[in-house]
Structures are given as structure tokens and as C-alpha cells.
Design a protein around this motif. Structure first.
Motif, PDB file in Angstrom:
ATOM      1  N   ALA A 129       0.820  -1.208   0.000  1.00  0.00           N
ATOM      2  CA  ALA A 129       0.000   0.000   0.000  1.00  0.00           C
ATOM      3  C   ALA A 129       0.861   1.268   0.000  1.00  0.00           C
ATOM      4  N   CYS A 130       2.165   1.108  -0.008  1.00  0.00           N
ATOM      5  CA  CYS A 130       3.049   2.276   0.087  1.00  0.00           C
ATOM      6  C   CYS A 130       3.980   2.299  -1.128  1.00  0.00           C
ATOM      7  N   LEU A 185       7.575   0.912  -6.872  1.00  0.00           N
ATOM      8  CA  LEU A 185       8.732   0.090  -7.254  1.00  0.00           C
ATOM      9  C   LEU A 185       8.440  -0.786  -8.476  1.00  0.00           C
ATOM     10  N   ALA A 186       7.165  -1.026  -8.737  1.00  0.00           N
ATOM     11  CA  ALA A 186       6.814  -1.816  -9.919  1.00  0.00           C
ATOM     12  C   ALA A 186       7.402  -1.122 -11.153  1.00  0.00           C
ATOM     13  N   GLU A 187       7.750  -1.884 -12.142  1.00  0.00           N
ATOM     14  CA  GLU A 187       8.486  -1.347 -13.298  1.00  0.00           C
ATOM     15  C   GLU A 187       7.854  -0.095 -13.900  1.00  0.00           C
ATOM     16  N   HIS A 188       6.560  -0.033 -13.968  1.00  0.00           N
ATOM     17  CA  HIS A 188       5.920   1.131 -14.576  1.00  0.00           C
ATOM     18  C   HIS A 188       5.217   2.010 -13.551  1.00  0.00           C
ATOM     19  N   GLY A 189       5.488   1.751 -12.275  1.00  0.00           N
ATOM     20  CA  GLY A 189       4.881   2.570 -11.238  1.00  0.00           C
ATOM     21  C   GLY A 189       5.480   3.965 -11.234  1.00  0.00           C
ATOM     22  N   ALA A 224      14.004   1.138  -2.247  1.00  0.00           N
ATOM     23  CA  ALA A 224      14.822   0.448  -3.250  1.00  0.00           C
ATOM     24  C   ALA A 224      16.219   0.163  -2.708  1.00  0.00           C
ATOM     25  N   PHE A 225      16.808   1.116  -1.993  1.00  0.00           N
ATOM     26  CA  PHE A 225      18.100   0.851  -1.352  1.00  0.00           C
ATOM     27  C   PHE A 225      17.954  -0.276  -0.346  1.00  0.00           C
ATOM     28  N   ALA A 226      16.885  -0.256   0.442  1.00  0.00           N
ATOM     29  CA  ALA A 226      16.684  -1.258   1.491  1.00  0.00           C
ATOM     30  C   ALA A 226      16.497  -2.668   0.925  1.00  0.00           C
ATOM     31  N   THR A 256      14.484   5.984 -11.855  1.00  0.00           N
ATOM     32  CA  THR A 256      13.896   7.203 -11.288  1.00  0.00           C
ATOM     33  C   THR A 256      14.914   8.331 -11.123  1.00  0.00           C
ATOM     34  N   TRP A 257      16.111   8.146 -11.643  1.00  0.00           N
ATOM     35  CA  TRP A 257      17.163   9.159 -11.595  1.00  0.00           C
ATOM     36  C   TRP A 257      17.095   9.966 -12.888  1.00  0.00           C
ATOM     37  N   HIS A 258      17.099  11.273 -12.802  1.00  0.00           N
ATOM     38  CA  HIS A 258      16.985  12.110 -13.993  1.00  0.00           C
ATOM     39  C   HIS A 258      18.153  11.836 -14.942  1.00  0.00           C
TER      40      HIS A 258
END
Length: 119
Positions: free
Chosen positions: A15-16, A21-25, A40-42, A52-54
Motif C-alpha cells: 500500500a506504500c 517500485l513496480a516497473e511502470h509505477g 529500493a536501497f533497502a 527514477t534518476w533524472h
């Protein structure tokens, strides 16, 4: 059994940060993206971090440190495109924390991590 999200929001992962994290989320706010990046680090999801990095500041590769265990995220301040946080971790030599002000950019209906400055 439902596990709590590593970002310490108190919500279940599903729910968070799980959907982000899903590929297209996609995150709807800079804070939500910051929380998903901590998660993602965890959980060791380097692909999410790179995705998600510019592109203007993203490294070509990213190696995560297997010896670092990310324990907790405290969001100290948020603005529309800025998040100040303290991330706590444990390494074999002991505990530590990363205090950072991160900048984000919203392009093409998506949030991206731009850069951060240690505080």
C-alpha cells in the motif's frame, strides 16, 4: 503475512512503495519518490534507482553495497520539488546516518531524482 514498508511510513509495502517500485509505477509527489528510492536501497532494487534518476545526472551503472542495511527513513521537510531526510543504516563497522536535501524534477508526468546535498 503483510510486511511493513521499509520507508517507515507505517503502511504495508503493498500500500506504500510497492506500487511505485513496480516497473511502470510512478510516484505522484517528490516525497513519495524519495520514500520509494529509500525502499529500493533497502531491498536492493538498483533498477528502480536508475529508472527514477533524472537522465541529466544519472550514472551509467549503480552498484549497491551489500554490507549496508538501511534501517529507517525520517522525512524532515518537504517542498514541491525538494525533500530533506535522514536515512539510518548499519554497516559491519557500526551504525550511521545520511542527512541530505534532495532535489527532484517533474517531467513528462513523472518525478525524477535530480541530485542531493549532504547536510
Amino acid at each position: 503475512m503483510t510486511s511493513r514498508c521499509p520507508c517507515t511510513s507505517g503502511l504495508p509495502l503493498e500500500a506504500c512503495c510497492g506500487p511505485v517500485l513496480a516497473e511502470h509505477g510512478a510516484a505522484t509527489t517528490a516525497e513519495q519518490l524519495m520514500r520509494s528510492r529509500f525502499t529500493a536501497f533497502a531491498v536492493g532494487d538498483a533498477a528502480h534507482l536508475l529508472r527514477t534518476w533524472h537522465p541529466s545526472t544519472r550514472p551509467s551503472t549503480l552498484e549497491l553495497d551489500d554490507e549496508t542495511r538501511w534501517l529507517r527513513l525520517d522525512v524532515e521537510r518537504t517542498e514541491p520539488a525538494l525533500v530533506e531526510f535522514i536515512a539510518y543504516y548499519r554497516r559491519p563497522e557500526g551504525r550511521g546516518r545520511q542527512h541530505e536535501v534532495s532535489r527532484f524534477v517533474h517531467e513528462d508526468e513523472r518525478w525524477f531524482y535530480l541530485d542531493g546535498v549532504s547536510v
